[in-house]
Structures are given as structure tokens and as C-alpha cells.
Design a protein around this motif. Sequence first.
Motif, mmCIF file in Angstrom:
data_model
loop_
_atom_site.group_PDB
_atom_site.id
_atom_site.type_symbol
_atom_site.label_atom_id
_atom_site.label_comp_id
_atom_site.label_asym_id
_atom_site.label_seq_id
_atom_site.Cartn_x
_atom_site.Cartn_y
_atom_site.Cartn_z
ATOM 1 N N MET A 256 0.752 -1.160 0.252
ATOM 2 C CA MET A 256 0.238 -0.403 0.000
ATOM 3 C C MET A 256 0.732 1.445 -0.449
ATOM 4 S SD MET A 256 -2.817 1.922 -0.151
ATOM 5 C CE MET A 256 -4.325 0.442 0.053
ATOM 6 N N GLU A 257 1.641 1.077 0.796
ATOM 7 C CA GLU A 257 2.839 2.645 0.645
ATOM 8 C C GLU A 257 3.804 2.901 -0.687
ATOM 9 O OE1 GLU A 257 3.330 4.709 3.053
ATOM 10 O OE2 GLU A 257 2.174 3.693 4.340
ATOM 11 N N SER A 258 3.900 1.855 -1.527
ATOM 12 C CA SER A 258 4.650 1.893 -2.776
ATOM 13 C C SER A 258 3.094 2.944 -3.682
ATOM 14 C CB SER A 258 4.629 0.549 -3.303
ATOM 15 O OG SER A 258 3.924 0.137 -3.861
ATOM 16 N N ILE B 113 0.815 4.369 -2.988
ATOM 17 C CA ILE B 113 0.669 5.723 -1.961
ATOM 18 C C ILE B 113 1.379 6.976 -2.848
ATOM 19 C CG2 ILE B 113 0.820 7.553 0.321
ATOM 20 C CD1 ILE B 113 -1.124 5.289 1.210
ATOM 21 N N ALA B 114 2.493 6.542 -2.607
ATOM 22 C CA ALA B 114 3.827 7.034 -3.100
ATOM 23 C C ALA B 114 3.226 7.295 -4.882
ATOM 24 C CB ALA B 114 4.882 6.570 -3.016
ATOM 25 N N THR C 220 -3.636 8.237 0.529
ATOM 26 C CA THR C 220 -3.865 6.627 1.929
ATOM 27 C C THR C 220 -5.069 6.118 2.043
ATOM 28 O OG1 THR C 220 -4.058 7.445 4.606
ATOM 29 C CG2 THR C 220 -5.702 7.877 3.031
ATOM 30 N N GLU C 221 -5.005 5.082 3.072
ATOM 31 C CA GLU C 221 -5.765 3.764 2.608
ATOM 32 C C GLU C 221 -6.757 4.029 3.099
ATOM 33 O OE1 GLU C 221 -4.460 -0.419 4.319
ATOM 34 O OE2 GLU C 221 -3.628 0.904 5.110
#
Length: 176
Positions: free
Chosen positions: A1-3, A5-6, A17-18
Motif C-alpha cells: 500500500m505504501e508504494s 500511495i507514493a 492514503t488507505e
Amino acid sequence: MESLIAAAKAHGFSHATEVDPSALVPRDEVRQMCSANLCSAYGTNWMCPPACGPLSTSTQTLRRFHEGLLVQLTAQLEDSFDYEAMMAADKLARKLVSTFLPTVRERFPKAIALGNGACDLCKTCTYPSKPCRRPTRAIQSMESFGLVVSEACEAANLPYYYGPNTITYTGCYLLR
Ligand code: SF4
């Protein structure tokens, strides 16, 4: 998820964001606002009511997904009457939601996108005389899905409003 979002931020969204799809609640009141047809899209587009189906369809769709990504585009206005900048930001937000969908689907092939405003992928929607030209790319609005956008932002712990002389358009992706 972080990637993801980036990647969303690199694509041009101001915020990403999630969001937990189970925290998103389709509401009758929003559909009633669609029926009032203030946006002039009611009954003109496959992704708007009544063609997009009853509210229960949105609820069933949400149950199929367990992860989500909420995205926003915030634009600066000269003043609160800066209609031109509002329209430009609306158009850009629609484009960003649509053009980011292939990236999302590289990771989540069954993902769907919800955006701002009636689907405008075609110059003129085929509704109701012919089938949708791009059913896998067509984008339903958050509102036609039944969502209160400010509630969706709250569910994702993001502001709905970023202060005077700004406007924010919100979309989301249901991932899996
Ligand atoms: S993809 Fe085209 S035909 Fe389908 S809902 Fe959007 S505008 Fe209408």
C-alpha cells in the motif's frame, strides 16, 4: 500500500492514503440529491442513477473489497469565486483518477475507481441507446455510488477542506 500511495502522489494527487471499504457507507440521502439533478447528469450516463443500479448494488460492491485507496487533488483559488480554477481542478481530478486506474490494476486487477462527477470518458455518453463503450474503464462518481465525500475523507483520516481559497476533489479506488 505504501508504494501505491507514493505512486498516486507521483501521478499528481495532492494527498493519498488507505481507506477501509467497510467504513464507507452508501446513503439514500445522497441518491436523493442525484434525483434532484442539480448536476444535470441524472438519467444521462451509464455511471449515474438510475443506470448505475440501486444503492444495494453499491453496498454489494463494497463487500467485495477489503482494501481501498483514497486520493485527493487540492487546488489553490484566487478567491472563493474563482470558478475557472474550480472547473480546471475538477477536470484535472477526473483525468488523474482515470489515468491512474491502469497503474492500480497492475497490482489489483479487479480494482474499481470512483471519482468526481459523471463519467466523461466519451465526448457523449451512449446512454441509453447503446451499451457503454468502455465498461471496464468507465468511472462512477463517489456521489452516484451513494457516498458522502466528507464522510469518506473522515474514514480515511484526511481533511475534506484544506482552508480558505482552496478546493479539493476526492476519489477512491476499491482494491481487493
Ligand atoms: S465510458 Fe462512455 S459510454 Fe461508458 S459511461 Fe463513460 S461516457 Fe458513458
